[in-house]
Design an enzyme around this catalytic site. Structure first.
Site, PDB file in Angstrom:
ATOM      1  N   GLN A 128       8.239   6.653  -6.397  1.00  0.00           N
ATOM      2  CA  GLN A 128       8.546   5.456  -5.612  1.00  0.00           C
ATOM      3  C   GLN A 128       9.259   5.850  -4.325  1.00  0.00           C
ATOM      4  OE1 GLN A 128      10.254   1.621  -7.329  1.00  0.00           O
ATOM      5  NE2 GLN A 128      12.099   2.486  -6.419  1.00  0.00           N
ATOM      6  N   GLU A 246      11.450  -4.049 -12.279  1.00  0.00           N
ATOM      7  CA  GLU A 246      12.243  -2.856 -12.588  1.00  0.00           C
ATOM      8  C   GLU A 246      13.534  -3.245 -13.287  1.00  0.00           C
ATOM      9  OE1 GLU A 246      14.163   1.090 -10.399  1.00  0.00           O
ATOM     10  OE2 GLU A 246      13.313  -0.507  -9.183  1.00  0.00           O
TER      11      GLU A 246
END
Length: 402
Positions: A128, A246
């Site tokens: 990410q 998340e």
């Protein structure tokens, strides 16, 4: 809220238990137990991913049309809880739990058809690219530039704290495509192939000595426009969607409760330093009880969120509450583990890995050897995915209406 399992759900739980008993490799389980990092190493995680993929359960939180199980929120919770109680490692987060929902929600048919099967098969390993030097909690201030050049973008800049970039072959990335508008409006979401010129990865060692995060430098890196997810300028909206997943896309409480149970068992054989056992020490019992009550309260909040999702509602800002509570509890429990082992819990072995045949010999026990580095690494919990301060602001504004 009724938390009793139905007959069908109990049978499903028993099926999961049986599979874990028969198919969770001992090397994977012991490797996970001896891993001090927040995210499990690919040499452990990818083995377990492959076992679940062969069973058809790797995409346990994916819709059926994209190769997932299509399980209900309750079934997903049961699966996560049973995996935690069996000592299974956490699944690879970046592709399976963060990028995949973005792709099936915002991606083109071509992006879904190409990338989703490769996530499940393990052919693509993702990292990410969000944080930058000077743009951590203030993510909207990021400066990594992507300039449109026909049917491609040219990227220049850097990303930091990039977990497992040294293992990944692809990165999903937030970039600035327009510097002349409000900062949130000028961000786009790109899928970057890391196997190309102009990309370099510099390791960042944690205070515990683990190589988990990195800084990634991008110099004239090429990304096809076809690998932009959503429209140009949609990156902030997509990032908020991803961060909500998340923070609340998994149930943290079962793993916290499992780890507490492991500490309680070890305490039955640990001296309190005064001729007795630590398990009988009132102060130890108080700290364990406090952590257990916190984890059980968190579980009730997570179950309430699951109940809302089952009714078709979005997780919402309450996921910031679960992230905040889970982060603090994670650190409390890992500190308990250090204290459990006394002086032996202070050892900080710098050799890695701490599992397998090449692992260094521990002082006292493997659990004692892992305790200090795990606690030091768990300090990141109150930072990644939005710091505790960010979560508190979200809760105050969006949940409490302050």
């Amino acid at each position: 809220m009724d938390i009793d399992l139905s007959t069908e759900e109990a049978a499903f739980r028993d099926e999961i238990r049986g599979f874990l008993r028969d198919h969770l490799p001992d090397t994977v389980k012991s490797g996970a137990a001896a891993s001090p990092t927040v995210f499990v190493e690919p040499e452990i995680g990818q083995v377990w991913n492959a076992v679940l993929h062969a069973k058809g359960w790797l995409g346990y939180n994916w819709p059926k049309e994209y190769g997932g199980t299509g399980w209900s929120p309750v079934q997903r919770y049961i699966f996560e809880k049973e995996c935690a109680e069996a000592g299974a490692p956490g699944l690879t987060v970046m592709g399976l739990k963060l990028l995949a929902p973005v792709l099936w929600t915002f991606g083109t048919p071509e992006q879904k058809a190409f990338y989703l099967p490769r996530i499940l098969s393990g052919e693509d390993y993702w990292c990410q690219g969000f944080s930058e030097p000077g743009s951590g909690s203030d993510l909207a201030s990021l400066q990594c530039r992507a300039v449109r050049d026909g049917d491609r973008y040219i990227l220049n800049g850097s990303k930091i704290w990039t977990t497992h970039a040294h293992h990944a072959n692809r990165m999903f990335c937030l970039v600035r495509t327009d510097a002349g508008v409000k900062k949130q409006a000028g961000i786009s979401f790109l899928l970057v192939d890391l196997d190309q010129p102009g990309i370099s990865v510099r390791p960042i060692l944690t205070v515990a000595g683990d190589h988990e995060v990195n800084q990634v430098f991008l110099e004239d890196v090429v990304v096809p426009v076809a690998d932009r997810v959503g429209a140009e300028g949609d990156g902030w909206t997509i990032a908020k969607f991803l961060l909500e997943n998340e923070r609340g896309g998994s149930c943290h409480a079962p793993k916290l409760i499992y780890d507490l149970g492991q500490l309680e068992m070890l305490a039955r054989n640990e001296s309190d330093g005064r001729g007795g056992l630590l398990a009988d020490d009132p102060e130890w019992q108080r700290r364990v009880a406090q952590a257990r009550l916190g984890a059980q309260a968190l579980e009730m909040i997570e179950l309430r969120i699951i109940s809302e999702i089952a009714k078709g509602r979005k997780p919402g800002p309450q996921t910031s509450l679960t992230k905040l509570l889970a982060s603090n509890l994670r650190q409390d429990i890992d500190l308990l583990a250090v204290d459990l082992h006394g002086v032996a819990g202070l050892q900080l072995e710098m050799q890695r890995p701490l599992y397998g045949d090449s692992a260094p010999d521990p002082i006292h026990s493997r659990a004692a050897q892992v305790a200090a580095p795990r606690y030091l690494n768990s300090l990141a919990w109150t930072i990644f995915g939005g710091s505790n301060e960010v979560q508190s602001n979200i809760i105050a504004r969006s949940v409490l209406g302050l």
